[in-house]
Design a protein around this motif. Structure first.
Motif, PDB file in Angstrom:
ATOM      1  N   MET A   1       0.849  -1.195   0.000  1.00 20.09           N
ATOM      2  CA  MET A   1       0.000   0.000   0.000  1.00 20.09           C
ATOM      3  C   MET A   1       0.879   1.238   0.000  1.00 20.09           C
ATOM      4  N   ARG A   2       0.494   2.222  -0.783  1.00 20.02           N
ATOM      5  CA  ARG A   2       1.289   3.444  -0.910  1.00 20.02           C
ATOM      6  C   ARG A   2       0.450   4.640  -0.442  1.00 20.02           C
ATOM      7  N   LEU A   3       0.954   5.304   0.576  1.00 18.63           N
ATOM      8  CA  LEU A   3       0.234   6.432   1.167  1.00 18.63           C
ATOM      9  C   LEU A   3       0.921   7.741   0.805  1.00 18.63           C
ATOM     10  N   LEU A   4       0.166   8.669   0.251  1.00 17.36           N
ATOM     11  CA  LEU A   4       0.652  10.023   0.017  1.00 17.36           C
ATOM     12  C   LEU A   4       0.026  10.939   1.063  1.00 17.36           C
ATOM     13  N   ILE A   5       0.873  11.647   1.814  1.00 18.57           N
ATOM     14  CA  ILE A   5       0.395  12.621   2.791  1.00 18.57           C
ATOM     15  C   ILE A   5       0.636  14.006   2.223  1.00 18.57           C
ATOM     16  N   ALA A   6      -0.421  14.777   2.096  1.00 19.03           N
ATOM     17  CA  ALA A   6      -0.318  16.147   1.593  1.00 19.03           C
ATOM     18  C   ALA A   6      -0.400  17.103   2.779  1.00 19.03           C
ATOM     19  N   SER A   7       0.602  17.978   2.910  1.00 20.38           N
ATOM     20  CA  SER A   7       0.610  18.891   4.048  1.00 20.38           C
ATOM     21  C   SER A   7       1.239  20.226   3.674  1.00 20.38           C
ATOM     22  N   PRO A  40       5.072  22.081   0.726  1.00 22.15           N
ATOM     23  CA  PRO A  40       5.375  23.306  -0.020  1.00 22.15           C
ATOM     24  C   PRO A  40       6.787  23.333  -0.598  1.00 22.15           C
ATOM     25  N   ALA A  41       7.704  22.528  -0.054  1.00 24.23           N
ATOM     26  CA  ALA A  41       9.085  22.510  -0.550  1.00 24.23           C
ATOM     27  C   ALA A  41       9.164  22.076  -2.012  1.00 24.23           C
ATOM     28  N   GLU A  42       8.126  21.433  -2.528  1.00 29.31           N
ATOM     29  CA  GLU A  42       8.151  20.899  -3.889  1.00 29.31           C
ATOM     30  C   GLU A  42       7.638  21.879  -4.937  1.00 29.31           C
ATOM     31  N   PHE A  43       7.206  23.066  -4.494  1.00 30.50           N
ATOM     32  CA  PHE A  43       6.579  24.014  -5.416  1.00 30.50           C
ATOM     33  C   PHE A  43       7.120  25.428  -5.172  1.00 30.50           C
ATOM     34  N   PRO A  44       6.910  26.325  -6.133  1.00 26.17           N
ATOM     35  CA  PRO A  44       7.201  27.742  -5.844  1.00 26.17           C
ATOM     36  C   PRO A  44       6.346  28.183  -4.662  1.00 26.17           C
ATOM     37  N   SER A  45       6.893  29.040  -3.825  1.00 23.93           N
ATOM     38  CA  SER A  45       6.146  29.445  -2.643  1.00 23.93           C
ATOM     39  C   SER A  45       6.531  30.857  -2.226  1.00 23.93           C
ATOM     40  N   MET A  46       5.719  31.414  -1.337  1.00 19.41           N
ATOM     41  CA  MET A  46       5.990  32.736  -0.792  1.00 19.41           C
ATOM     42  C   MET A  46       5.714  32.688   0.708  1.00 19.41           C
ATOM     43  N   PRO A  47       6.384  33.549   1.481  1.00 19.52           N
ATOM     44  CA  PRO A  47       6.140  33.533   2.926  1.00 19.52           C
ATOM     45  C   PRO A  47       4.743  34.034   3.261  1.00 19.52           C
ATOM     46  N   LEU A  48       4.119  33.388   4.228  1.00 16.45           N
ATOM     47  CA  LEU A  48       2.820  33.836   4.707  1.00 16.45           C
ATOM     48  C   LEU A  48       2.986  35.170   5.425  1.00 16.45           C
ATOM     49  N   LEU A  56       3.601  29.627   1.712  1.00 18.83           N
ATOM     50  CA  LEU A  56       2.371  29.350   0.958  1.00 18.83           C
ATOM     51  C   LEU A  56       2.777  28.855  -0.428  1.00 18.83           C
ATOM     52  N   ALA A  57       2.433  27.633  -0.733  1.00 19.43           N
ATOM     53  CA  ALA A  57       2.862  27.033  -1.994  1.00 19.43           C
ATOM     54  C   ALA A  57       1.919  27.380  -3.133  1.00 19.43           C
ATOM     55  N   CYS A  58       2.459  27.322  -4.336  1.00 17.16           N
ATOM     56  CA  CYS A  58       1.652  27.419  -5.552  1.00 17.16           C
ATOM     57  C   CYS A  58       1.816  26.083  -6.282  1.00 17.16           C
ATOM     58  N   PRO A  59       0.919  25.130  -6.033  1.00 20.27           N
ATOM     59  CA  PRO A  59       1.090  23.790  -6.600  1.00 20.27           C
ATOM     60  C   PRO A  59       0.931  23.776  -8.123  1.00 20.27           C
ATOM     61  N   PRO A  83      -3.049  25.492   0.314  1.00 16.88           N
ATOM     62  CA  PRO A  83      -2.950  25.279  -1.137  1.00 16.88           C
ATOM     63  C   PRO A  83      -2.555  23.863  -1.537  1.00 16.88           C
ATOM     64  N   VAL A  84      -1.602  23.263  -0.823  1.00 16.49           N
ATOM     65  CA  VAL A  84      -1.202  21.889  -1.156  1.00 16.49           C
ATOM     66  C   VAL A  84      -2.351  20.933  -0.873  1.00 16.49           C
ATOM     67  N   GLY A  85      -2.966  21.074   0.297  1.00 18.06           N
ATOM     68  CA  GLY A  85      -4.090  20.218   0.639  1.00 18.06           C
ATOM     69  C   GLY A  85      -5.237  20.361  -0.342  1.00 18.06           C
ATOM     70  N   PHE A  86      -5.531  21.592  -0.734  1.00 16.54           N
ATOM     71  CA  PHE A  86      -6.645  21.830  -1.653  1.00 16.54           C
ATOM     72  C   PHE A  86      -6.366  21.223  -3.027  1.00 16.54           C
ATOM     73  N   ALA A  87      -5.111  21.364  -3.505  1.00 21.08           N
ATOM     74  CA  ALA A  87      -4.759  20.828  -4.821  1.00 21.08           C
ATOM     75  C   ALA A  87      -4.873  19.307  -4.839  1.00 21.08           C
ATOM     76  N   VAL A  88      -4.444  18.660  -3.770  1.00 19.84           N
ATOM     77  CA  VAL A  88      -4.519  17.201  -3.711  1.00 19.84           C
ATOM     78  C   VAL A  88      -5.973  16.744  -3.542  1.00 19.84           C
ATOM     79  N   ARG A  89      -6.744  17.498  -2.778  1.00 22.88           N
ATOM     80  CA  ARG A  89      -8.168  17.192  -2.649  1.00 22.88           C
ATOM     81  C   ARG A  89      -8.845  17.207  -4.015  1.00 22.88           C
ATOM     82  N   ARG A  90      -8.547  18.224  -4.817  1.00 23.08           N
ATOM     83  CA  ARG A  90      -9.153  18.348  -6.145  1.00 23.08           C
ATOM     84  C   ARG A  90      -8.760  17.164  -7.032  1.00 23.08           C
ATOM     85  N   ARG A  91      -7.510  16.754  -6.915  1.00 27.26           N
ATOM     86  CA  ARG A  91      -7.047  15.624  -7.746  1.00 27.26           C
ATOM     87  C   ARG A  91      -7.720  14.322  -7.316  1.00 27.26           C
ATOM     88  N   CYS A  92      -7.864  14.129  -6.013  1.00 27.47           N
ATOM     89  CA  CYS A  92      -8.546  12.928  -5.519  1.00 27.47           C
ATOM     90  C   CYS A  92      -9.980  12.877  -6.033  1.00 27.47           C
TER      91      CYS A  92
END
Length: 346
Positions: A1-7, A40-48, A56-59, A83-92
């Motif tokens: 089983m492969r688990l992806l955690i979005a945070s 957020p480390a995987e995407f362009p981001s800006m400080p909150l 704050l990531a831009c996925p 933003p990361v959570g929302f993007a993964v939610r949309r994909r799911c």
């Protein structure tokens, strides 16, 4: 089983969300999962604004798709509503893949403290966000009751834990950490983010003997230092350094009125440190009537009475709260949610 955690919360942040997810990642193989994290480390981001340590990531869709294909998840857990959570939610939802979420932070209250945004609006967004999940994990029964009263459904319990090897009482005869040497006792300690929602000013305003010790950093630090120049502000501490400071102090004071749990409460107890806190959700669930802390609307009285609690009792209580039980609940919830999958809302 492969688990992806979005945070949206991950290193270098130091907080309860990050600590909890670290522990779940570490224990995933024992529960039959290969786990990876999308942060957020995987995407362009800006400080909150106001929280430069939080990004704050831009996925970017292409990068998200690439990471998704890499992870090839059979199960997904969304830890945050950013933003990361929302993007993964949309994909799911697009792929009709069941997922779980967790509710860690009282964003409606935190946002209302900083901007004229009614809590009802924020709760409406969060209700919709979590409503599409096949289960939403919360840390306490108090929080479950509160969210269910606000219309949230499919709530699951996921307690937190503490590393009782790292966080442990001081060795008898050990010298005080250098940061505390020469300061008057007793030591009253706060550990956490220095932000308005943590209510640290209430701790600093208490008329207490000895020394107030503050560990942590955040946007409210300069103001808090100006309020209590006599307090000892030690900045962010981690690992063995943090554990040694816990163990050297006398009472842990937790002034927050809004935390959903408070992992720092367990860390303090594991080091033999009794707790003083307000009788609100979080402390009521973690400390309750266990006798290892004092809950009182008079926080000064609670702090002074906590001095009489045997340190051995605190340690004994913490030994029953390891991360293994937390992981058992977490991975059990993920499997159960998949089996009980329900139609998802958009």
């Amino acid at each position: 089983m492969r688990l992806l955690i979005a945070s949206d919360a991950w290193h270098p942040q130091v907080n309860g969300v990050v600590r909890s997810l670290e522990q779940m990642m570490r224990r995933a193989p024992a529960h039959g999962f290969a786990a990876s994290i999308l942060s957020p480390a995987e995407f362009p981001s800006m400080p909150l604004p106001g929280y430069p340590e939080i990004r704050l990531a831009c996925p970017v869709p292409g990068r998200l798709a690439s990471r998704w294909d890499e992870a090839a998840p059979t199960h997904v857990h969304i830890a945050t509503e950013g933003p990361v959570g929302f993007a993964v939610r949309r994909r799911c939802l697009a792929q009709r893949l069941p997922f779980t979420t967790s509710y860690h932070t009282r964003f409606p209250e935190y946002l209302a403290a900083r901007a004229p945004v009614p809590e009802a609006w924020s709760y409406a967004y969060l209700r919709r966000f979590h409503g599409a999940a096949n289960g939403t994990m919360v840390s306490t029964k108090s929080l479950q009751s509160e969210l269910e009263a606000r219309g949230f459904g499919r709530i699951m319990q996921w307690t937190r834990g503490v590393d009782t090897d790292l966080f442990a009482p001081a060795v008898p005869g050990a010298a005080l950490p250098a940061a505390l040497a020469g300061l008057p006792r007793p030591f009253f300690l706060f550990v956490g983010r220095l932000a308005i929602e943590k209510n640290v000013a209430a701790f600093l305003a208490l008329d207490l003997p000895g020394t107030k010790v503050v560990i942590g950093d955040g946007p409210d630090r300069a103001r808090l230092e100006s309020l209590a120049p006599q307090a000892r502000f030690l900045g962010t501490r981690t690992g063995a350094d943090l554990a040694a400071l816990y163990a050297a102090c006398d009472v842990f004071v937790f002034p927050s009125l809004t935390d959903t749990f408070g992992i720092v409460l367990l860390e303090a107890l594991a080091c033999g440190l009794p707790v003083a806190a307000f009788p609100v959700p979080g402390p009521l669930d973690v400390i309750g009537t266990s006798g290892v802390g004092v809950l009182d609307h008079d926080l000064r009285a609670a702090a002074l009475r906590a001095l009489t609690i045997p340190r051995a009792s605190c340690r004994e209580d913490a030994l029953r709260r390891g991360w293994d039980e937390s992981a058992r609940q977490f991975f059990g919830n993920i499997l159960l949610a998949r089996r009980l999958a329900v139609p998802q809302a958009a």
